[in-house]
Design an enzyme around this catalytic site. Sequence first.
Site, PDB file in Angstrom:
ATOM      1  N   LYS A 225       0.847  -1.188   0.000  1.00 17.47           N
ATOM      2  CA  LYS A 225       0.000   0.000   0.000  1.00 17.47           C
ATOM      3  C   LYS A 225       0.884   1.239   0.000  1.00 17.47           C
ATOM      4  O   LYS A 225       1.979   1.228   0.525  1.00 17.47           O
ATOM      5  CB  LYS A 225      -0.928  -0.019   1.212  1.00 17.47           C
ATOM      6  CG  LYS A 225      -1.925  -1.179   1.193  1.00 17.47           C
ATOM      7  CD  LYS A 225      -2.537  -1.427   2.564  1.00 17.47           C
ATOM      8  CE  LYS A 225      -1.546  -2.076   3.501  1.00 17.47           C
ATOM      9  NZ  LYS A 225      -2.132  -2.451   4.808  1.00 17.47           N
ATOM     10  N   ASP A 258      -6.690  -0.932   6.909  1.00 19.09           N
ATOM     11  CA  ASP A 258      -7.416  -2.110   7.401  1.00 19.09           C
ATOM     12  C   ASP A 258      -8.543  -2.488   6.451  1.00 19.09           C
ATOM     13  O   ASP A 258      -8.776  -3.671   6.181  1.00 19.09           O
ATOM     14  CB  ASP A 258      -8.005  -1.836   8.789  1.00 19.09           C
ATOM     15  CG  ASP A 258      -6.964  -1.360   9.785  1.00 19.09           C
ATOM     16  OD1 ASP A 258      -5.787  -1.728   9.636  1.00 19.09           O
ATOM     17  OD2 ASP A 258      -7.340  -0.612  10.709  1.00 19.09           O
TER      18      ASP A 258
END
Length: 298
Positions: A225, A258
Site C-alpha cells: 500500500k 485495514d
Amino acid sequence: MQRFVSIGECMVEMAPAGPEGQFRLGYAGDTLNTAWYVRRLLPSGWQVEYLTAVGTDPISDRMLEFIAAAGIDTGNIARLPDRTVGLYLIELSNGERSFAYWRSQSAARKLADDPERLGSAIHGAAVIYLSGITLAILDGDGRDLLIAALAGARAAGAIVVFDPNLRPRLWSGVGAMRKAVMQAAGQADIVLPSHDDEASFFGDADIEATARRYAAAGAGLVVVKNGAGRIATLDAGELAFHDPLSVSEVVDSTAAGDSFNAGFLAAHLAGASRAEAVAAGCDIAARVIGARGALVEV
C-alpha cells in the site's frame, strides 16, 4: 464452512463527532477493523472469528456484544477478571489522524499466554490474519508462542496473512520491531505492508524494494500500500503496479489500510485477479476515508 480467524486487540474508540470537543464511543482496532469489513464482504460460507482477550467488566461485556452483533464469532475471546480493554482517542487535522492510547492493562496483551487455547483456536482455520500491532502488544514469550502456532497452522494448510503495521511507540526499540516483524513475515503467505512506514523504519527506497524484501522473507504474495500513490504487488516473483482510485475528499483516514486489506482479501479469496483484488481494496478504502471513525457502512 471456511474459517477466517483474525488475531489482535479490539479497543474502545473515542472518535471526533459533531462540534469541537465532542466524541463518539465505539469499538475498533486494526485487526478487528479488517475482520469487521471482511465479514461484510465474504459470502455466508465463511465464518469470521476474532481471537483476543477482554476483561469481565461492563465495558468488556459491551465490546463482546458489539463484535457478536457484527456477525463475528466471539468463541475465541478469553475473559480475564484482572484485566480490562484498552482505549484510544482520535484527533484529526485535515483528515489525517493522530492517536492517544491507554492500554497498559489491556487483556489482549495476554491473548497468546495459553498455547493450548491458542492452538485450538486456530486449528482448522482457512485464513489466519494478524498485524504488527498484534505482535507488539505481546511480551517476548507470547510472540514466540504465537509465531510457533502460526508456523504449525501454515504447515497444516492455513493461509497466514500479515500486515506489518509498524508502530514503533509500542516496541522497546526499532531494532526489536524490525526483528519481530520479519520473523512473522517469514511465516506468512500474504504480506500487506504500507510503504511510508517501511521506508521510515526499514529504509526501503521504493515500493518495489518493500515488496522484494518481504518476498525474500518467504511471502508468496506481497501487496504494498502507498497512500494515494501507486500500489505494488509481487506474486511468485511477478511484479505489477496498480493505480488507486482518485479520492476527492478525505474526511478521516482511520482504518484506510485495514479496510483495503479486507477488500483485497475478500476478492482474492473469491478468485479475483491481482488487479481486481487491488481495485476492490481501493474501493472499500475510498468509502471508509470519506466518513468519520474506523468502522463505517460500505
